[in-house]
Design an enzyme around this catalytic site. Structure first.
Site, PDB file in Angstrom:
ATOM      1  N   ARG A  55       7.667  -2.918  -9.641  1.00 31.91           N
ATOM      2  CA  ARG A  55       6.627  -2.797  -8.759  1.00 31.91           C
ATOM      3  C   ARG A  55       6.818  -4.264  -7.642  1.00 31.91           C
ATOM      4  NH1 ARG A  55       2.143   0.557  -9.579  1.00 31.91           N
ATOM      5  NH2 ARG A  55       0.676  -0.821  -8.333  1.00 31.91           N
ATOM      6  N   GLU A 173      -1.897   6.513  -5.824  1.00 32.25           N
ATOM      7  CA  GLU A 173      -2.531   5.232  -5.779  1.00 32.25           C
ATOM      8  C   GLU A 173      -3.248   4.874  -4.345  1.00 32.25           C
ATOM      9  OE1 GLU A 173      -0.985   1.826  -7.934  1.00 32.25           O
ATOM     10  OE2 GLU A 173       0.732   3.041  -8.580  1.00 32.25           O
TER      11      GLU A 173
END
Length: 229
Positions: A55, A173
């Protein structure tokens, strides 16, 4: 794939979970920080190292840009694939992983509408941000079709032969850039009544008079450790 009709809930609830041990520092700071900016705020880190590393290098292709780790992550549904992994790691006693399972995790709840009205920069994804085919958007109206809302409401989200993309989409998300102020929270959720009392005490210690903490056992997997034979 995401549906072509507007089946989104109103309001659109979003949820971030953290270990109960992290709450005192979060409350003291008055905000959640992105992974890139959290520093020593986390007493207990439940994230997998390899996922966090990815990420930190996964670009967000729309404004305000940066990488996924520059954002505070929220899910659109409980019982996420990430929580499933945490629960399974605990059940199997996997070495090198956070060992405590999902029982000590606390959901922090808000809505897309609250974040949007506050003018905070945000980006939504249609699935797991680590997957190459995941797409992103900053358009509030696009949330109607970007997210697979029927799948968010489903209890079972595993891939099936006729749809091998369900797990990725369930991990959609809502990313808030850099930090999320706690005054935008609507409340908290935990697995058991005992955890609720623990969280209430932490919140009281931080000066909150009547914190809203709900018990939602169906938002957890609750696996116990298997015996080693």
């Amino acid at each position: 794939m995401a549906t072509g009709t507007d089946s989104r809930p109103r309001p659109i609830w979003i949820m971030h979970f953290t270990h109960i041990d992290n709450l005192p520092r979060i409350l003291k700071a008055g905000r959640l920080f992105s992974d890139a900016g959290v520093g020593p705020q986390l007493s207990t880190n439940v994230g997998a190292v390899e996922i966090k590393t990815h990420r930190r290098h996964r670009p967000v292709p729309c404004p305000p840009g940066g990488v996924v780790a520059d954002y505070v992550p929220f899910y659109f549904a409980p019982c996420s694939p990430m929580m499933f992994r945490i629960a399974c790691d605990h059940r199997e006693g996997r070495q090198g992983c956070y060992p405590g399972g999902d029982d000590p995790l606390v959901y922090l709840l808000s809505t897309v509408e609250e974040v949007h009205a506050a003018g905070l920069p945000w980006v939504a994804s249609d699935g797991n941000c680590a997957a190459g085919l995941t797409t992103f958007s900053t358009d509030f109206d696009e949330l109607a079709t970007l997210v697979d809302w029927p799948l968010m409401r489903a209890k079972v989200w595993k891939d099936i032969p006729e749809d091998m993309d369900r797990k990725r989409r369930r991990a959609a998300e809502f990313l808030v850039h850099r930090e999320f102020p706690l005054h935008l929270l609507a409340g908290y959720a935990v697995r058991t009544a005992e955890r609720r009392e623990e969280v209430r005490q932490v919140l009281h210690d931080a000066g909150m008079i009547e914190p809203y903490v709900d018990v939602r056992p169906n938002w957890y997997y609750g696996y116990t450790r298997r015996e080693v034979r």
